[in-house]
Design a protein around this motif. Structure first.
Motif, PDB file in Angstrom:
ATOM      1  N   VAL A   5      21.361  73.613  48.550  1.00  0.00           N
ATOM      2  CA  VAL A   5      21.189  72.734  47.411  1.00  0.00           C
ATOM      3  C   VAL A   5      22.074  71.470  47.439  1.00  0.00           C
ATOM      4  O   VAL A   5      23.145  71.512  48.418  1.00  0.00           O
ATOM      5  N   SER A   6      21.964  70.438  46.720  1.00  0.00           N
ATOM      6  CA  SER A   6      23.144  69.410  46.262  1.00  0.00           C
ATOM      7  C   SER A   6      23.343  69.081  44.696  1.00  0.00           C
ATOM      8  O   SER A   6      22.467  69.628  44.269  1.00  0.00           O
ATOM      9  N   PRO A   7      24.424  69.069  44.496  1.00  0.00           N
ATOM     10  CA  PRO A   7      24.860  69.066  43.086  1.00  0.00           C
ATOM     11  C   PRO A   7      23.850  68.091  42.422  1.00  0.00           C
ATOM     12  O   PRO A   7      23.778  68.165  41.145  1.00  0.00           O
ATOM     13  N   ASP A   8      23.184  67.035  43.303  1.00  0.00           N
ATOM     14  CA  ASP A   8      22.471  65.942  42.374  1.00  0.00           C
ATOM     15  C   ASP A   8      21.111  66.472  41.960  1.00  0.00           C
ATOM     16  O   ASP A   8      20.468  65.858  41.277  1.00  0.00           O
ATOM     17  N   CYS A   9      20.762  67.731  42.791  1.00  0.00           N
ATOM     18  CA  CYS A   9      19.319  68.077  42.491  1.00  0.00           C
ATOM     19  C   CYS A   9      19.475  69.712  41.763  1.00  0.00           C
ATOM     20  O   CYS A   9      18.525  70.181  41.417  1.00  0.00           O
ATOM     21  N   CYS A  10      20.748  70.190  41.719  1.00  0.00           N
ATOM     22  CA  CYS A  10      20.833  71.622  41.060  1.00  0.00           C
ATOM     23  C   CYS A  10      22.159  71.621  40.389  1.00  0.00           C
ATOM     24  O   CYS A  10      23.296  71.485  40.923  1.00  0.00           O
ATOM     25  N   ASP A  11      22.046  71.700  38.960  1.00  0.00           N
ATOM     26  CA  ASP A  11      23.373  71.823  38.195  1.00  0.00           C
ATOM     27  C   ASP A  11      23.905  73.104  38.530  1.00  0.00           C
ATOM     28  O   ASP A  11      23.448  73.997  38.168  1.00  0.00           O
ATOM     29  N   ARG A  28      19.186  77.938  37.130  1.00  0.00           N
ATOM     30  CA  ARG A  28      18.725  78.703  38.542  1.00  0.00           C
ATOM     31  C   ARG A  28      20.253  79.164  39.114  1.00  0.00           C
ATOM     32  O   ARG A  28      20.072  80.467  39.693  1.00  0.00           O
ATOM     33  N   MET A  29      21.246  78.642  38.945  1.00  0.00           N
ATOM     34  CA  MET A  29      22.693  79.025  39.520  1.00  0.00           C
ATOM     35  C   MET A  29      22.972  80.229  38.669  1.00  0.00           C
ATOM     36  O   MET A  29      23.593  81.552  39.408  1.00  0.00           O
ATOM     37  N   ARG A  30      22.620  80.163  37.565  1.00  0.00           N
ATOM     38  CA  ARG A  30      23.094  81.268  36.588  1.00  0.00           C
ATOM     39  C   ARG A  30      22.616  82.621  36.938  1.00  0.00           C
ATOM     40  O   ARG A  30      23.183  83.821  36.582  1.00  0.00           O
ATOM     41  N   SER A  31      21.301  82.408  37.176  1.00  0.00           N
ATOM     42  CA  SER A  31      20.518  83.570  37.223  1.00  0.00           C
ATOM     43  C   SER A  31      20.639  84.566  38.710  1.00  0.00           C
ATOM     44  O   SER A  31      20.046  85.542  38.859  1.00  0.00           O
ATOM     45  N   SER A  32      21.642  83.839  39.646  1.00  0.00           N
ATOM     46  CA  SER A  32      21.967  84.484  40.850  1.00  0.00           C
ATOM     47  C   SER A  32      23.467  84.890  40.929  1.00  0.00           C
ATOM     48  O   SER A  32      24.163  84.441  40.303  1.00  0.00           O
TER      49      SER A  32
END
Ligand SMILES: Cc1cc2nc3c(=O)[nH]c(=O)nc-3n(C[C@H](O)[C@H](O)[C@H](O)COP(=O)(O)OP(=O)(O)OC[C@H]3O[C@@H](n4cnc5c(N)ncnc54)[C@H](O)[C@@H]3O)c2cc1C
Length: 497
Positions: free
Chosen positions: A174-180, A185-189
């Motif tokens: 991912v890149s920070p520009d497409c994934c906060d 998404r990040m929190r659930s992993s």
């Protein structure tokens, strides 16, 4: 407005204005602020940007980006923020964008501004004392703008980063520009995160992950590493503004004295020791970023692994998933790991060369191929003053091909930019009213109380001519050493010469 016609079927809107500014980022908004000081309310500015609002790169850069510097020091001219926060507060992206709206409204009180958002400049040419711009809208319309003057404020051409192209099917790239990093998404992993890059975006990303998800494995692949200016030393908080810290103009002056065009390693060591903060074992890059000591400590304490190398790929082999580095070494990582592209935005895309001012003097171009200062925002402010004062042709400003220098020596770039800025500021100071210097709200000296600033300004005004010959010598050395464009515009290419 009138209608011309490119063909029978394609109506072309034609607009006329006194000034067209292409780019509504901090550079274009500074150009607008300055222009509004010289123009009358009946004159018209067209402000054009391919993005759909003002703010430039701040419109679509990652959501958790914050200003490097205290918010009051990121503005257009002397426009004050209306946020009502403590002066050391670092504004968020939304707050920065709201300030852009405010600056635009302030400029509109002095001059007529017609914004054309969602419009791109495709080409321009000068004819008969007029600049003709060919523009297209995001929905395919055509427009010709006929302007008396044009300021191209495209800056560094920052665009959002894509994820890194990775061969492995077992990692999430991912890149920070497409994934906060703070998003669902990040929190659930709970798998490890590998941040690729060592600059400010990497630090923001590491800080966001470490503070949002305590205990999560966060790793950094930091290239050759970097250091940052320590925010605490540049901007001491509270009453300490009165007696501690050092004015940025003083730091730049000393930097200009120390750098001779050949000794960037020595100057980097001095700067890092005196004003730096860092967390990587080596600090090969310095890109003028600012970080606080507490952010640095939080990140250093929260990182699991720091690898000084460059990621080339991640591959699945023999049942393992390996990160592959430029050095040839590898590192086995947990399947499901995240790879976050923080490899940077600045000077990554080739831009065509353009002089900072055209032969006629009607077109100013602010971009890194003909840089006159360390930041495009400063260029927007000062070059626009010189444009309206009809001084652009008189002053032998040095222009630097910063993109070419970056390719040849990343290490020499920041110090060359420092020398360039001080050299050109010295020439400008001799050609403009003092108010131009005093009203530049981008000037980091504005952090300090007025009496300290006045001492700094007086010292600069008394000494800058003495420093100029050394600065010019340094820039000439950089030009010869790296065989890049770094000098005044050729005689005959400048306005009126
Ligand atoms: C992640 C990140 C964080 C940063 N943080 C800071 C910070 O905290 N403080 C700081 O001082 N600097 C910071 N910088 C540096 C930053 O790039 C500049 O300070 C500044 O915001 C750049 O402004 P600009 O107006 O020059 O360029 P941009 O913000 O890139 O604006 C240029 C605009 O021109 C438009 N444009 C270009 N060409 C055309 C065309 N042909 N037609 C129409 N429109 C066009 C673009 O769409 C764009 O909107 C940061 C940079 C990055 C990448």
């Amino acid at each position: 407005m009138t209608n011309g016609a490119a063909s029978a079927e394609t109506p072309v809107q034609v607009e006329h204005c006194d000034l067209c500014i292409v780019g509504a980022g901090i550079t274009g908004i500074n150009a607008l602020f300055v222009a509004s000081r010289y123009m009358s309310p009946s004159q018209k500015v067209i402000l054009l940007d391919r993005r759909d609002r003002s703010g430039g790169m701040w419109v679509d850069t990652y959501d958790y980006v914050r200003l490097h510097q205290p918010h009051g020091l990121f503005t257009a001219g002397n426009i004050r923020w209306t946020l009502g926060r403590d002066r050391s507060y670092l504004a968020t992206k939304d707050e920065v964008l709201a300030h852009f709206d405010h600056c635009l409204e302030v400029a509109k009180q002095r001059v007529r501004v017609d914004p054309y958002f969602g419009w791109a400049l495709e080409s321009h040419h000068e004819t008969g004392g007029i600049v003709r711009l060919h523009c297209t809208s995001s929905d395919g319309r055509l427009m010709v703008v006929e302007a008396k003057r044009l300021i191209k404020a495209g800056g560094f051409g920052v665009v959002p980063n894509d994820p890194l192209q990775i061969s492995s099917s077992r990692v999430v790239s991912v890149s920070p520009d497409c994934c906060d990093m703070r998003g669902d998404r990040m929190r659930s992993s709970d798998t490890p995160v590998w941040i690729v890059g060592g600059g400010k975006t990497a630090m923001d990303t590491a800080h966001a992950l470490i503070t949002e998800y305590p205990g999560r494995e966060v790793n950094l692949v930091a290239g050759s590493g970097t250091f940052f200016s320590s925010r605490d030393r540049l901007f001491p908080a509270g009453g300490r503004r009165w007696w501690s810290g050092r004015l940025t103009s003083g730091i730049f002056t000393e930097l200009g004295r120390r750098f001779d065009g050949t000794n960037e390693t020595e100057v980097a060591t001095w700067l890092r020791t005196a004003y730096g903060t860092w967390l990587t074992p080596t600090t090969g890059n310095f890109l003028l970023g600012i970080l606080s000591e507490s952010e640095n400590e939080t990140i250093a304490a929260g990182l699991n692994d720091v690898i000084m190398d460059h990621v080339v790929d991640a591959v699945d082999r023999n049942g393992d998933t390996d990160l592959v580095f430029r050095s040839g070494s590898t590192k086995t990582i947990q399947p499901g790991s995240w790879i976050v592209n923080c490899t940077g935005y600045i000077l990554r895309h080739d831009l065509p060369y353009e002089p900072y001012v055209s032969d006629s003097g009607a077109v100013v171009s602010v971009q890194p191929r003909s840089a006159t200062h360390h930041l495009t925002s400063y260029m927007g402010y000062f070059l626009t003053h010189l444009l309206f004062l009809d001084k652009l042709g008189e002053i032998p400003l040095y222009e630097l091909d910063a993109a070419a220098l970056k390719k040849k020596s990343n290490a020499a770039l920041p110090y060359t930019l420092g020398s360039l800025t001080m050299h050109n500021l010295s020439l400008i100071a001799d050609s403009v009213p003092n108010k131009v210097l005093l009203d530049c709200g981008l000037d980091l000296d504005h952090w300090y109380p007025l009496p300290r600033r006045m001492i700094g300004t007086t010292r600069f005004l008394l000494t800058h001519r003495r420093e100029r010959a050394h600065l010019r010598q340094t820039l000439d050395t950089v030009r010869e050493r790296f065989d890049i464009r770094c000098g005044p515009l050729p005689r005959g290419a400048t306005v009126g010469s």
